[in-house]
Design a protein around this motif. Structure first.
Motif, mmCIF file in Angstrom:
data_model
loop_
_atom_site.group_PDB
_atom_site.id
_atom_site.type_symbol
_atom_site.label_atom_id
_atom_site.label_comp_id
_atom_site.label_asym_id
_atom_site.label_seq_id
_atom_site.Cartn_x
_atom_site.Cartn_y
_atom_site.Cartn_z
ATOM 1 N N VAL A 170 0.848 -1.181 0.000
ATOM 2 C CA VAL A 170 0.000 0.000 0.000
ATOM 3 C C VAL A 170 0.891 1.240 0.000
ATOM 4 O O VAL A 170 1.768 1.377 0.857
ATOM 5 C CB VAL A 170 -0.939 0.018 1.229
ATOM 6 C CG1 VAL A 170 -1.739 1.300 1.286
ATOM 7 C CG2 VAL A 170 -1.859 -1.202 1.206
ATOM 8 N N HIS A 171 0.666 2.105 -0.978
ATOM 9 C CA HIS A 171 1.434 3.338 -1.114
ATOM 10 C C HIS A 171 0.464 4.501 -0.917
ATOM 11 O O HIS A 171 -0.461 4.666 -1.713
ATOM 12 C CB HIS A 171 2.075 3.424 -2.497
ATOM 13 C CG HIS A 171 2.797 2.182 -2.890
ATOM 14 N ND1 HIS A 171 4.140 1.986 -2.630
ATOM 15 C CD2 HIS A 171 2.361 1.051 -3.503
ATOM 16 C CE1 HIS A 171 4.503 0.786 -3.082
ATOM 17 N NE2 HIS A 171 3.437 0.203 -3.609
ATOM 18 N N ILE A 172 0.673 5.255 0.143
ATOM 19 C CA ILE A 172 -0.138 6.448 0.372
ATOM 20 C C ILE A 172 0.644 7.599 -0.249
ATOM 21 O O ILE A 172 1.702 7.996 0.255
ATOM 22 C CB ILE A 172 -0.392 6.676 1.870
ATOM 23 C CG1 ILE A 172 -1.137 5.464 2.455
ATOM 24 C CG2 ILE A 172 -1.178 7.973 2.089
ATOM 25 C CD1 ILE A 172 -1.228 5.464 3.967
ATOM 26 N N CYS A 173 0.153 8.078 -1.375
ATOM 27 C CA CYS A 173 0.822 9.127 -2.144
ATOM 28 C C CYS A 173 0.095 10.432 -1.873
ATOM 29 O O CYS A 173 -1.079 10.564 -2.209
ATOM 30 C CB CYS A 173 0.795 8.788 -3.636
ATOM 31 S SG CYS A 173 1.444 7.141 -4.019
ATOM 32 N N ALA A 174 0.791 11.387 -1.266
ATOM 33 C CA ALA A 174 0.115 12.584 -0.791
ATOM 34 C C ALA A 174 0.896 13.850 -1.112
ATOM 35 O O ALA A 174 2.132 13.846 -1.132
ATOM 36 C CB ALA A 174 -0.090 12.486 0.722
ATOM 37 N N VAL A 175 0.142 14.906 -1.340
ATOM 38 C CA VAL A 175 0.733 16.222 -1.560
ATOM 39 C C VAL A 175 0.980 16.864 -0.205
ATOM 40 O O VAL A 175 0.101 16.852 0.664
ATOM 41 C CB VAL A 175 -0.201 17.111 -2.417
ATOM 42 C CG1 VAL A 175 0.343 18.534 -2.514
ATOM 43 C CG2 VAL A 175 -0.388 16.503 -3.799
ATOM 44 N N GLY A 176 2.168 17.406 -0.016
ATOM 45 C CA GLY A 176 2.517 18.089 1.230
ATOM 46 C C GLY A 176 3.282 17.185 2.179
ATOM 47 O O GLY A 176 3.370 15.977 1.972
ATOM 48 N N GLU A 214 5.485 11.345 -0.081
ATOM 49 C CA GLU A 214 5.025 12.732 -0.102
ATOM 50 C C GLU A 214 5.678 13.492 -1.254
ATOM 51 O O GLU A 214 6.862 13.300 -1.540
ATOM 52 C CB GLU A 214 5.374 13.414 1.219
ATOM 53 C CG GLU A 214 4.695 12.758 2.406
ATOM 54 C CD GLU A 214 5.154 13.315 3.732
ATOM 55 O OE1 GLU A 214 4.277 13.660 4.546
ATOM 56 O OE2 GLU A 214 6.371 13.412 3.958
ATOM 57 N N VAL A 215 4.875 14.337 -1.893
ATOM 58 C CA VAL A 215 5.392 15.198 -2.958
ATOM 59 C C VAL A 215 5.028 16.636 -2.622
ATOM 60 O O VAL A 215 4.038 16.884 -1.926
ATOM 61 C CB VAL A 215 4.834 14.812 -4.355
ATOM 62 C CG1 VAL A 215 5.210 13.382 -4.710
ATOM 63 C CG2 VAL A 215 3.327 15.000 -4.429
ATOM 64 N N GLU A 216 5.844 17.562 -3.094
ATOM 65 C CA GLU A 216 5.577 18.980 -2.853
ATOM 66 C C GLU A 216 5.791 19.757 -4.131
ATOM 67 O O GLU A 216 6.819 19.612 -4.790
ATOM 68 C CB GLU A 216 6.522 19.526 -1.778
ATOM 69 C CG GLU A 216 5.898 19.587 -0.425
ATOM 70 C CD GLU A 216 6.800 20.280 0.585
ATOM 71 O OE1 GLU A 216 6.335 21.256 1.190
ATOM 72 O OE2 GLU A 216 7.943 19.843 0.761
ATOM 73 N N ASP A 217 4.815 20.563 -4.477
ATOM 74 C CA ASP A 217 4.924 21.447 -5.632
ATOM 75 C C ASP A 217 5.486 22.772 -5.151
ATOM 76 O O ASP A 217 4.751 23.674 -4.768
ATOM 77 C CB ASP A 217 3.549 21.631 -6.292
ATOM 78 C CG ASP A 217 3.581 22.655 -7.408
ATOM 79 O OD1 ASP A 217 4.652 22.801 -8.044
ATOM 80 O OD2 ASP A 217 2.553 23.307 -7.641
ATOM 81 N N LYS A 218 6.803 22.886 -5.160
ATOM 82 C CA LYS A 218 7.462 24.080 -4.641
ATOM 83 C C LYS A 218 7.355 25.276 -5.587
ATOM 84 O O LYS A 218 7.614 26.391 -5.199
ATOM 85 C CB LYS A 218 8.920 23.774 -4.333
ATOM 86 C CG LYS A 218 9.063 22.756 -3.218
ATOM 87 C CD LYS A 218 10.495 22.460 -2.887
ATOM 88 C CE LYS A 218 10.528 21.429 -1.762
ATOM 89 N NZ LYS A 218 11.844 21.113 -1.322
ATOM 90 N N THR A 242 1.273 15.742 -11.792
ATOM 91 C CA THR A 242 2.504 15.269 -12.436
ATOM 92 C C THR A 242 3.444 14.655 -11.402
ATOM 93 O O THR A 242 4.008 13.577 -11.614
ATOM 94 C CB THR A 242 3.204 16.426 -13.185
ATOM 95 O OG1 THR A 242 2.314 16.917 -14.191
ATOM 96 C CG2 THR A 242 4.498 15.971 -13.822
ATOM 97 N N LEU A 243 3.598 15.332 -10.267
ATOM 98 C CA LEU A 243 4.456 14.813 -9.200
ATOM 99 C C LEU A 243 3.910 13.502 -8.638
ATOM 100 O O LEU A 243 4.671 12.546 -8.399
ATOM 101 C CB LEU A 243 4.595 15.852 -8.089
ATOM 102 C CG LEU A 243 5.356 17.124 -8.446
ATOM 103 C CD1 LEU A 243 5.199 18.172 -7.341
ATOM 104 C CD2 LEU A 243 6.824 16.827 -8.699
ATOM 105 N N LEU A 244 2.597 13.456 -8.433
ATOM 106 C CA LEU A 244 1.977 12.224 -7.921
ATOM 107 C C LEU A 244 2.141 11.085 -8.918
ATOM 108 O O LEU A 244 2.440 9.946 -8.534
ATOM 109 C CB LEU A 244 0.495 12.466 -7.612
ATOM 110 C CG LEU A 244 0.205 13.300 -6.376
ATOM 111 C CD1 LEU A 244 -1.245 13.783 -6.377
ATOM 112 C CD2 LEU A 244 0.508 12.516 -5.110
#
Length: 156
Positions: free
Chosen positions: A3-9, A43-47, A57-59
């Motif tokens: 299980v991959h929880i892919c989240a912004v922030g 976690e990904v961040e759109d800086k 795109t990051l996700l």
């Protein structure tokens, strides 16, 4: 099924992080014997401030190839905890090795990513802070594993 929880922030240190880590640990322990887990947070961040499209795109880059894609979205399907457990078991039993659960940023999930999803899950019509949604999702993963294990944690 991983299980991959892919989240912004970023989920920083604090009570939400403590709760999230606790429920993920419980899920990993309970789910392992039932072919579920481990669960990881990506976690990904759109800086650069590109909005939903840039976040999508990051996700997209962190979603494993061939994974079941499930997005958390207020327009998604509202299901019970036992139905969620059955859904997870169904994907696992169908031989799916990865599940990506996607949590968008403050503006939600870009329509193009949402349209590609195999499943859209809603925690109700109310809007929840995306940091709190992580905790709620981790708890529901643990609850689903407990239901599948026949544990008394979930009571009707």
């Amino acid at each position: 099924m991983r299980v991959h929880i892919c989240a912004v922030g970023r989920l920083r240190t604090g009570p939400e992080r403590v709760l999230f880590d606790d429920y993920v640990t419980r899920f990993d322990r309970t789910g392992r014997a039932h072919g579920l887990g481990p669960a990881t947070l990506i976690e990904v961040e759109d800086k650069k401030g590109g909005g939903m499209s840039a976040e999508a795109t990051l996700l997209d880059r962190v979603i494993p190839q061939g994974a079941v894609l499930a997005v958390l979205d207020e327009r998604g399907k509202e299901i019970t905890s036992p139905e969620f457990a059955d859904t997870l078991a169904g994907w696992r039993d169908a031989g799916r090795s990865d599940l990506a659960l996607v949590i968008g940023g403050a503006d939600g999930i870009a329509p193009e990513l949402r349209a590609r999803a195999d499943f859209a899950l809603s925690f109700g019509r109310m809007v929840w802070p995306h940091m709190l949604v992580r905790v709620m999702l981790a708890e529901q993963l643990y609850r689903a594993a407990s239901i599948l294990a026949g544990s008394p944690y979930h009571r009707v």
